[in-house]
Design an enzyme around this catalytic site. Sequence first.
Site, mmCIF file in Angstrom:
data_model
loop_
_atom_site.group_PDB
_atom_site.id
_atom_site.type_symbol
_atom_site.label_atom_id
_atom_site.label_comp_id
_atom_site.label_asym_id
_atom_site.label_seq_id
_atom_site.Cartn_x
_atom_site.Cartn_y
_atom_site.Cartn_z
ATOM 1 N N SER A 7 27.294 34.602 13.954
ATOM 2 C CA SER A 7 26.729 35.441 15.008
ATOM 3 C C SER A 7 25.428 36.020 14.478
ATOM 4 C CB SER A 7 27.719 36.553 15.359
ATOM 5 O OG SER A 7 27.261 37.258 16.492
ATOM 6 N N GLU A 8 24.355 35.892 15.266
ATOM 7 C CA GLU A 8 23.019 36.181 14.723
ATOM 8 C C GLU A 8 22.806 37.644 14.352
ATOM 9 O OE1 GLU A 8 21.723 34.478 18.247
ATOM 10 O OE2 GLU A 8 20.616 36.225 18.952
ATOM 11 N N ASN A 9 23.668 38.543 14.854
ATOM 12 C CA ASN A 9 23.528 39.943 14.459
ATOM 13 C C ASN A 9 24.100 40.202 13.064
ATOM 14 O OD1 ASN A 9 26.069 39.434 15.755
ATOM 15 N ND2 ASN A 9 26.458 41.625 15.758
ATOM 16 N N GLY A 10 24.576 39.144 12.411
ATOM 17 C CA GLY A 10 24.919 39.282 11.002
ATOM 18 C C GLY A 10 26.388 39.093 10.657
ATOM 19 N N SER A 12 20.747 36.538 8.117
ATOM 20 C CA SER A 12 21.310 35.863 9.277
ATOM 21 C C SER A 12 20.352 34.802 9.820
ATOM 22 C CB SER A 12 21.617 36.901 10.358
ATOM 23 O OG SER A 12 22.130 36.270 11.498
#
Lengths: 212, 222
Positions: free
Chosen positions: A46-49, A88
């Site tokens: 997930s790109e938010n980390g 990320s």
Amino acid sequence: MKDPKEIIAARAAKELKDGEIVNLGIGLPTMVADYLPEGSNIVLQSENGILNMGVSAKEGEEDFEIINAGGKCVTVKSGAVFTDSAVSFGIIRGGHVDTTVLGALEVDEKGNLSNWIIPNVLMPGMGGAMDLAAGANKVIVTMLHSQKGKPKIVKKCSLPYTALKVVNLIVTEMAVIEVVREGLLLKEINPDYTLQEVKKLTGARLIISPNL
Amino acid sequence: MSIKNKIQKADEAVSVIGDGASIMIGGFLCCGMAEILIDALVKKGSKNLTLIVNDASFPGRGVDKLLSAGQVKRLIAGHVGTNPNVVKRVNAPQKSDRLECILVPLGTIAERIRAGGFGLGGFLTTVGIGTLAAKGKKTVSVDGKKYLLELPLKADFAFIYASVADKFGNGAYRGSTRNLNPLMASAAKHSILAAKEIVEIGQIDPNNIVTPGIFIKSIVEG
């Protein structure tokens, strides 16, 4: 008949292989997670980390410090990792994501993707879509085949691009289409539709797979 | 360890922020966001601000509080689709009310901030090539491959969130609260940290500290 989005999500899920690192975009692509086979060993990024994201958090059990890139509370699997945004997106840009599933406004026969802005109408922004489209090894687009009778698969995108020549596979409620060097290869048709219906709602030439 | 007391009330901490300041605000869809500092800045009423953020939050939350109060002149963000107020402000009938919104790919915004904080003159990326995001940017060829030159981002102030911080400002993060926070802390001249929990120096295992307190000018609980 089933919700077309469910048909798309279920079909796209079959493209994801065990052991792959996968990033699912917001909206329809997120639904793909619900159709992964039980016990499948796919690492969701997930790109938010988050690496190794789990299913959505149950009501009453939410941890508001653990959300997905759509802002919803989620869980993490054993072995999960939390990172900052630089790591990320380093994972994304660096080619460490095997497959990304993204929504689209338009895809054209060269595999160009438009999915972040309709000038003067809608400007949500590209978010992580440009990074994912440019960085992931495989880009699967999940979208409705047409919008109010207007094809979304076109000869040339009319909307501003997200990235050029990046889409590998298009999964719609009507068909599965691979982007190949020669153009768009029609590989599968949902039995609820005919070839004529698919062609009518496709704005680009389709190469019919001999296996169809 | 003898140190200057950095702990302040939110109002005191933001009192240094004047009109026209640029502020980086950490957080991803309000997760890991120093809401207490945003509230204090709304109260202070500083205007013509430039905000550098991941996204535009949701109506009534996070950076929307500053947008709705008319305090923001320019917004640099990766995604604004969760907040319809942004489009309204961009298209405001009165030119003086209009918001300038600059959209940047999320990975690029993160790396530009990192470059700003860590002494780099920029970085090269293929993200955005052939798109509107490449407008006005130089391209550079390396080994026959074309890249965009992306320049560093810095700011006057940063609002940083940490789940736990010690009294020096060493910060640790839980879950997905980390996002842009550790990067922004390094890239602003004056970073203010809001921590959910403040502990004594030495109580956080040094192995778990992500944001070194040397970046932090003041600390607020909340």
